[in-house]
Design a protein around this motif. Sequence first.
Motif, PDB file in Angstrom:
ATOM      1  N   GLY A 244      36.943  63.476  49.290  1.00  0.00           N
ATOM      2  CA  GLY A 244      37.998  62.459  49.828  1.00  0.00           C
ATOM      3  C   GLY A 244      37.664  61.093  49.099  1.00  0.00           C
ATOM      4  N   GLN A 245      36.877  61.122  47.866  1.00  0.00           N
ATOM      5  CA  GLN A 245      36.507  59.777  47.427  1.00  0.00           C
ATOM      6  C   GLN A 245      36.872  59.895  45.922  1.00  0.00           C
ATOM      7  OE1 GLN A 245      32.075  58.770  48.396  1.00  0.00           O
ATOM      8  NE2 GLN A 245      32.327  60.884  48.831  1.00  0.00           N
ATOM      9  N   HIS A 246      37.075  58.631  45.279  1.00  0.00           N
ATOM     10  CA  HIS A 246      37.468  58.629  43.870  1.00  0.00           C
ATOM     11  C   HIS A 246      36.608  57.303  43.422  1.00  0.00           C
ATOM     12  CE1 HIS A 246      39.476  58.733  40.203  1.00  0.00           C
ATOM     13  NE2 HIS A 246      39.971  57.409  40.260  1.00  0.00           N
ATOM     14  N   VAL A 247      35.923  57.875  42.189  1.00  0.00           N
ATOM     15  CA  VAL A 247      34.895  56.803  41.665  1.00  0.00           C
ATOM     16  C   VAL A 247      35.521  56.409  40.180  1.00  0.00           C
ATOM     17  CG1 VAL A 247      32.655  56.475  40.716  1.00  0.00           C
ATOM     18  CG2 VAL A 247      32.991  57.790  42.752  1.00  0.00           C
ATOM     19  N   HIS A 248      35.529  55.355  39.931  1.00  0.00           N
ATOM     20  CA  HIS A 248      35.904  54.797  38.478  1.00  0.00           C
ATOM     21  C   HIS A 248      34.686  54.369  37.652  1.00  0.00           C
ATOM     22  CE1 HIS A 248      40.323  54.149  40.023  1.00  0.00           C
ATOM     23  NE2 HIS A 248      39.309  53.514  41.104  1.00  0.00           N
ATOM     24  N   PRO A 249      34.354  55.156  36.742  1.00  0.00           N
ATOM     25  CA  PRO A 249      33.094  55.051  36.152  1.00  0.00           C
ATOM     26  C   PRO A 249      33.127  53.802  35.277  1.00  0.00           C
ATOM     27  CG  PRO A 249      33.843  57.238  35.887  1.00  0.00           C
ATOM     28  CD  PRO A 249      34.800  56.539  36.414  1.00  0.00           C
ATOM     29  N   LYS A 250      34.270  53.568  34.622  1.00  0.00           N
ATOM     30  CA  LYS A 250      34.082  52.154  33.847  1.00  0.00           C
ATOM     31  C   LYS A 250      34.150  51.018  34.578  1.00  0.00           C
ATOM     32  CE  LYS A 250      35.080  54.077  29.844  1.00  0.00           C
ATOM     33  NZ  LYS A 250      33.978  54.031  28.854  1.00  0.00           N
ATOM     34  N   LYS A 251      34.768  50.912  36.056  1.00  0.00           N
ATOM     35  CA  LYS A 251      34.397  49.766  36.803  1.00  0.00           C
ATOM     36  C   LYS A 251      32.890  49.728  37.372  1.00  0.00           C
ATOM     37  CE  LYS A 251      39.166  49.360  38.142  1.00  0.00           C
ATOM     38  NZ  LYS A 251      40.410  49.284  39.178  1.00  0.00           N
ATOM     39  N   LEU A 252      32.601  50.986  37.543  1.00  0.00           N
ATOM     40  CA  LEU A 252      31.097  51.113  38.156  1.00  0.00           C
ATOM     41  C   LEU A 252      30.022  50.356  36.921  1.00  0.00           C
ATOM     42  CD1 LEU A 252      28.682  51.951  40.041  1.00  0.00           C
ATOM     43  CD2 LEU A 252      29.139  54.225  39.002  1.00  0.00           C
ATOM     44  N   GLN A 253      30.455  50.668  35.592  1.00  0.00           N
ATOM     45  CA  GLN A 253      29.595  50.251  34.667  1.00  0.00           C
ATOM     46  C   GLN A 253      29.836  48.927  34.631  1.00  0.00           C
ATOM     47  OE1 GLN A 253      29.734  52.627  30.647  1.00  0.00           O
ATOM     48  NE2 GLN A 253      30.037  50.747  29.860  1.00  0.00           N
ATOM     49  N   GLU A 254      30.961  48.249  34.659  1.00  0.00           N
ATOM     50  CA  GLU A 254      30.896  46.849  34.577  1.00  0.00           C
ATOM     51  C   GLU A 254      30.182  46.096  35.700  1.00  0.00           C
ATOM     52  OE1 GLU A 254      35.097  46.188  34.963  1.00  0.00           O
ATOM     53  OE2 GLU A 254      35.653  47.045  32.978  1.00  0.00           O
ATOM     54  N   ALA A 255      30.221  46.855  36.946  1.00  0.00           N
ATOM     55  CA  ALA A 255      29.389  46.304  37.948  1.00  0.00           C
ATOM     56  C   ALA A 255      27.873  46.104  37.950  1.00  0.00           C
ATOM     57  CB  ALA A 255      29.872  46.796  39.517  1.00  0.00           C
ATOM     58  N   LEU A 256      27.411  47.408  37.257  1.00  0.00           N
ATOM     59  CA  LEU A 256      26.101  47.425  37.234  1.00  0.00           C
ATOM     60  C   LEU A 256      25.522  46.760  35.844  1.00  0.00           C
ATOM     61  CD1 LEU A 256      25.589  51.306  38.179  1.00  0.00           C
ATOM     62  CD2 LEU A 256      25.002  49.068  39.544  1.00  0.00           C
ATOM     63  N   GLY A 257      26.531  46.656  34.794  1.00  0.00           N
ATOM     64  CA  GLY A 257      26.081  46.301  33.491  1.00  0.00           C
ATOM     65  C   GLY A 257      25.253  47.113  32.553  1.00  0.00           C
TER      66      GLY A 257
ATOM     67  N   TRP B  31      19.879  41.198  37.032  1.00  0.00           N
ATOM     68  CA  TRP B  31      19.635  41.640  38.404  1.00  0.00           C
ATOM     69  C   TRP B  31      21.230  41.694  39.220  1.00  0.00           C
ATOM     70  CZ3 TRP B  31      14.781  41.160  41.746  1.00  0.00           C
ATOM     71  CH2 TRP B  31      13.593  41.655  40.935  1.00  0.00           C
ATOM     72  N   PRO B  32      21.586  42.594  39.632  1.00  0.00           N
ATOM     73  CA  PRO B  32      22.980  42.452  40.226  1.00  0.00           C
ATOM     74  C   PRO B  32      22.832  41.491  41.552  1.00  0.00           C
ATOM     75  CG  PRO B  32      22.412  44.574  40.055  1.00  0.00           C
ATOM     76  CD  PRO B  32      21.202  43.754  39.589  1.00  0.00           C
ATOM     77  N   TRP B  33      21.591  41.254  42.204  1.00  0.00           N
ATOM     78  CA  TRP B  33      21.245  40.561  43.350  1.00  0.00           C
ATOM     79  C   TRP B  33      19.953  39.921  43.129  1.00  0.00           C
ATOM     80  CZ3 TRP B  33      17.287  40.719  47.378  1.00  0.00           C
ATOM     81  CH2 TRP B  33      16.299  41.614  46.935  1.00  0.00           C
ATOM     82  N   SER B  34      19.764  39.021  44.047  1.00  0.00           N
ATOM     83  CA  SER B  34      18.499  37.938  43.962  1.00  0.00           C
ATOM     84  C   SER B  34      17.792  37.778  45.306  1.00  0.00           C
ATOM     85  CB  SER B  34      18.559  36.886  43.144  1.00  0.00           C
ATOM     86  OG  SER B  34      17.473  36.114  42.968  1.00  0.00           O
TER      87      SER B  34
END
Length: 563
Positions: free
Chosen positions: A134-147, A182-185
């Motif tokens: 029941g999930q859907h993942v957007h690889p491109k958006k995940l790539q943008e979020a992680l860098g 770093w996504p967080w600090s």
Amino acid sequence: MPTPNGPHRIAVAGNPNTGKTTLFNRLTGSRAKVGNYPGVTVDRRVGKMKLPGAGEVEVIDVPGTYSLAARSAEEQVAISVVAGLPPYERPDLVVAVVDATNLIRNLYLVLQLIELGSPVVVALNMVDLLEESGQHVHPKKLQEALGVPVVDIVALRGEGLAPLLVCIDQVLEDPSKGLAPWPWSPEEDPLLDADVRSVEAAIPEEWADPGTDRAKALALWALLSVDDHDELLAIPPELRDVVERKRHLAEISGRRIEEEIIRGRYDWLDAAAPLFLHDSGAPVTFTDRADRLLLHPALGFVVFLGLMGLVFQSLFAWADPAISAIERAFAWLADSAAAALPPGLPTDLLVGGVIPGVGSVLVFLPQILLLFFFIGVMEDTGYMARVAYLMDRIMKLLGLHGRAFVPMLSGYACAVPAILATRTMERRRDRLLTMMVVPLMTCSARLPVYGLLIATLVPPGGGNAPVQGLLLTGMYLFSTIVTLAAAAVLGRTILPGKRTPLLLEMPPYRMPHWPSLLRMLWERCWVFLREAGTVILLCTIAIWALLSFPRTSPEGEHFEVLR
């Protein structure tokens, strides 16, 4: 360019049950060299692969881990390999294998890898199971979020490997493509930031990388890992003193540093998740329906005992045709050799020693391979985790948790890998207690003896009831009861300790990966032939020699008859 000491080096890391080793086998074509990491009992798997741009690349299969935080020397291997801490060399790239159906939990490890400053490529595995969950993942958006680059794959079927190899080649050519801020600090929490800076100053120079945040990442790791009861190796005394002082001061002030660090990472993941993950709510799956029965407090045990009875009965019913065929084949071979070769000592040795000796080795293989096959199927399908859950209620009475029963059950096949499997247990006391009682389990080396005894006492076809299988089940059950009783005694006398709670992942039920299962069977077969087979063969030849010497001449035999 390759590293100064050889080809490029890639580390394949990920949580357990994410298909990490399956991807490793796909990348290397299963041409892996298996050894041990220095000082620990964790298998070290290294393979080779060739890329168009980077050429020959060394691929390292990092032990599966949910986090780089470690308490034991075995768990410390993961951080040492991916970070390149002494005595390991730093990898040029880390391929993070992520289970798409458990994305947030898996991304916690990815954040730690990004923090270490090594180039990272995310292999988003099991995307074929997303619809069912029941999930859907957007690889491109995940790539943008992680860098960092993200490539979706299905390692079990080899789908998506070509784009992944292209991505790996590109990052090896230009490492900046795999690096991200770093996504967080920890600076968002002033008290935590002050602790991190103090520990960062104690990080050894050979661990750090000037001009990067690598020392800060290792400081976070030390705050999560180093304490009074850890079993970590080669931790500098200055670093240990600073960490213990900071942890003590935090406890006095009512703070828990571990929670602050973990919460910082998960706060970012929870906030970013809507950008790349859509969850419509998991429907009732086959795993859910099956677990209602297999995890039932009473029926689950009945099913488990029934499966064990079926396994042991099949060791006779299914293996008997193969055993009979091997016996007939070697009997024919011995008769043919005796008829074709001239009389003499070499012929006697071949017919009476070598051929029966080889036959007596191979005749055990059908039962041993069947036992390894069933245990492999239980592990690959995910049922072994359910067995650990069921047994937790019994194991807690011994001061252990259900995970300790998995090595014990593996001891049905062989005690050596079962003892090595105890490395997944966190506490040294639990590992020692489990290792001490595992040899009491009935391993496959005893199976031929049991088979001979049962076949002698209860000939096949003696009735409708599967008496042979029931006897073998009883013998294995008796050894299990003795093992648990020994663990109870040792856990209350020599190795007393508090019981730790069971934290166990229940993977979804999956079909076994048959090539990997067959490869495991071949490896076990070869080990048996090389180690046990040579002993059996030599003993058979020795028995032949004892029965054949001293030899008497025909005249001597005639004299004995006349006398």
